[in-house]
Write an enzyme that holds these catalytic residues in place. Structure first.
Site, PDB file in Angstrom:
ATOM      1  CE  LYS A 283      -3.023   2.586   3.176  1.00  0.00           C
ATOM      2  NZ  LYS A 283      -3.664   2.583   4.513  1.00  0.00           N
ATOM      3  CG  ASP A 288      -5.378   8.110   4.348  1.00  0.00           C
ATOM      4  OD1 ASP A 288      -6.270   8.627   3.650  1.00  0.00           O
ATOM      5  OD2 ASP A 288      -5.593   7.205   5.182  1.00  0.00           O
ATOM      6  CE  LYS A 295      -6.338   8.773   7.694  1.00  0.00           C
ATOM      7  NZ  LYS A 295      -6.829   7.601   8.441  1.00  0.00           N
ATOM      8  CG  ASP A 306      -1.752   5.295   5.050  1.00  0.00           C
ATOM      9  OD1 ASP A 306      -1.523   4.300   5.764  1.00  0.00           O
ATOM     10  OD2 ASP A 306      -2.887   5.550   4.600  1.00  0.00           O
ATOM     11  CG  ASP A 365      -9.752   7.207   6.655  1.00  0.00           C
ATOM     12  OD1 ASP A 365      -8.673   7.374   6.043  1.00  0.00           O
ATOM     13  OD2 ASP A 365      -9.825   7.155   7.893  1.00  0.00           O
ATOM     14  CD  GLU A 367      -6.437   5.104   2.554  1.00  0.00           C
ATOM     15  OE1 GLU A 367      -5.351   4.703   3.000  1.00  0.00           O
ATOM     16  OE2 GLU A 367      -7.406   5.383   3.289  1.00  0.00           O
ATOM     17  NE  ARG A 369     -10.166  -1.554   3.931  1.00  0.00           N
ATOM     18  CZ  ARG A 369     -10.684  -1.736   5.143  1.00  0.00           C
ATOM     19  NH1 ARG A 369     -11.873  -2.322   5.265  1.00  0.00           N
ATOM     20  NH2 ARG A 369     -10.047  -1.341   6.211  1.00  0.00           N
TER      21      ARG A 369
END
Length: 516
Positions: A283, A288, A295, A306, A365, A367, A369
């Protein structure tokens, strides 16, 4: 050219390309076992301060002053204890590390010794530090050096100091590893462990960079530079290429940012021709914000990291190439920036992925996956790997469950899970296996799509289940949720405070133990 010289030449090419601040730290030298009579010296002693060894040598030279100093300080050589003497009997600085009541030291314990010494002298202006190891274990010098190399890492490229405040020579110079192997130990370290140390530093650098300095295209450029001179091939998919393949998952995450997403593949062919590769998929969310499902501000700054999963898998393959591992491997980095804007994805949107499978967005959020769906599909189509391991800072739920002490391991394959657990223990990057139940799928049912991208609990397990829906059931697969383990709030012997580079040592050990 010998195997060692070829590996060393390749790694020096990597070193020149990798802009890691670690390269400005102490150079490592390998020398004969001898206790210097002055300077900055580090020695070790078992619990109880037994006679013999370097401690006894120094004590004899000083007429028993070292034991007297230890007794006055209450130092008995317990594990992780230390006695530090400055201006002592001709020594500028003498550091005595306690080993505890232990016999043969494991590779991990040796690495910790090297890291403790490197960190202890990180702010020292001494031009030379000597680490004396009394044991006769084969390979001890390489592990001491490896621990020192990754333990002395620091990231200070953005700090500005006045000349009088900036100790230009602090933590620089030479760290001499003095063992019974002597100079002969250098070849093994340079060929097998220095490439891994460089890869760990590279992963930490990428994870530490702020979002205004690292975005998908910049990530690709840095990997290209790091791969220069290595036997690697690089493939990059831009937005038009991803659109042509209907990669709706990664495109949906990246469409809210002015910095477009990329899919990066780094391939290494060190094994038999035609042998299916090991696939490591990461990933790579370079920042993010949460997107429309934004968030809270508290600790959002940490979301620059991230993309650690992508940094980990790419750095792992760089390490394999640098040490000429006899395997075939491919790293896939799913790179995007998740931002809110008028063009961003919305909760409730339905996304069609390259596999044809669809999902309904419950949260923008979730994201990580989303980008992995297309990355997993593509590597399966292009490379037909023998196994797949994905690495992601996926959920806060795994942090709640495990803190930063372990990364979460999810797998449908017991043999693969056992190998990864063993590699985690051996490398010092431990995993904890968590359940992955088929009934998690019921919690992801959507009334309008094949499934939803989130909902229900346990959050980490449901996230892993979602990712696994894009992996063939017959293919050995594991998901590593490294949220929490990717960042150290306080220093360990081999992991300074900050980005840990978690997973590079783990995956390298996994390959060494089970695929070479």
């Amino acid at each position: 050219m010998s195997r060692f010289l070829f590996a060393l030449a390749m790694f020096l090419g990597m070193v020149s390309a990798w802009p890691s601040v670690a390269l400005a730290q102490r150079a490592l030298a390998f020398e004969a076992h001898q206790v210097p009579e002055n300077g900055s010296v580090a020695i070790t002693v078992a619990e109880g301060l037994p006679t013999g060894g370097s401690f006894d040598i120094v004590d004899a030279r000083t007429g028993g002053a070292l034991r007297r100093a230890a007794e006055a300080d209450g130092f008995r050589g317990k594990a992780d204890s230390r006695l530090e003497l400055r201006g002592f009997a001709g020594y500028e600085r003498l550091l005595v590390l306690g080993l505890g009541d232990a016999g043969l030291q494991s590779a991990r314990e040796l690495e910790d010794v090297g890291g403790r010494v490197a960190q202890a002298f990180a702010k020292s202006r001494a031009a030379r530090v000597d680490l004396v190891w009394d044991g006769a274990e084969a390979g001890a010098a390489a592990h001491l050096a490896f621990g020192a190399a990754i333990g002395q890492y620091r990231f200070d490229k953005y700090r500005s100091k006045s000349d009088e405040d900036a100790p230009a020579a602090a933590g620089q110079g030479t760290l001499a590893i003095r063992t019974r192997e002597g100079a002969a130990a250098e070849a093994g370290y340079r060929a097998q462990w220095q490439p891994v140390a460089g890869a760990v530093a590279f992963a930490r650098d990428l994870s530490t960079e702020p979002g205004n300095a690292l975005w998908p295209e910049e990530f690709v450029d840095r990997v290209r530079a790091a791969a220069r001179g290595l036997p690697l091939s690089i493939e990059v998919l831009d937005v038009p290429a991803m659109r042509a393949l209907d990669m709706g998952g990664i495109l949906a995450v990246g469409q809210g940012s002015v910095r477009p997403p990329r899919l990066l593949l780094v391939r290494y062919a060190g094994g038999a021709a035609g042998e299916p590769p090991l696939a490591f998929v990461g990933k790579g969310i370079t920042f993010d914000s949460g997107g429309i499902s934004i968030k809270p501000n508290t600790n959002m700054w940490q979301m620059k990291g991230d993309m650690t999963g992508a940094a980990t898998v790419v750095s792992t393959v760089l390490a394999l190439a640098g040490r000429q591992a006899p395997v075939n491997a491919v790293a896939v980095a799913a790179l995007a920036e998740n931002m809110p804007s008028g063009s961003a994805s919305r909760p409730g949107d339905v996304v069609r992925t390259a596999s044809g499978k669809t999902f309904e967005i419950m949260s923008t959020d979730a994201e990580g996956r989303m980008v992995l769906t297309d990355a997993l599909w593509y590597v399966k189509r292009q490379d037909s790997p023998k196994l797949v391991i994905d690495v992601a800072t996926l959920t806060g739920a795994v942090v709640t469950a495990l803190g930063g002490d372990y990364a979460g391991l999810f797998s449908r394959d017991d043999a693969l899970a056992a190998q990864l657990l063993a590699a985690g223990e051996a490398s010092g990057e431990p995993l904890w296996r968590l359940p992955l139940r088929d009934d998690y799928g019921k919690r992801l049912e959507s009334p309008i799509a094949d499934l939803r991208n989130g909902g229900g609990s346990p959050g980490a397990g449901v996230g892993a289940y979602f990712i696994g829906e894009w992996v063939d059931r017959a293919l050995p697969w594991a998901h590593l949720d490294i949220a929490g383990a990717d960042w150290n709030d306080s220093a360990d012997p081999t992991v300074p405070e900050g980005a840990s580079g978690f997973g590079v040592r783990l995956l390298d050990r996994f390959v060494r133990d089970h695929h070479e």
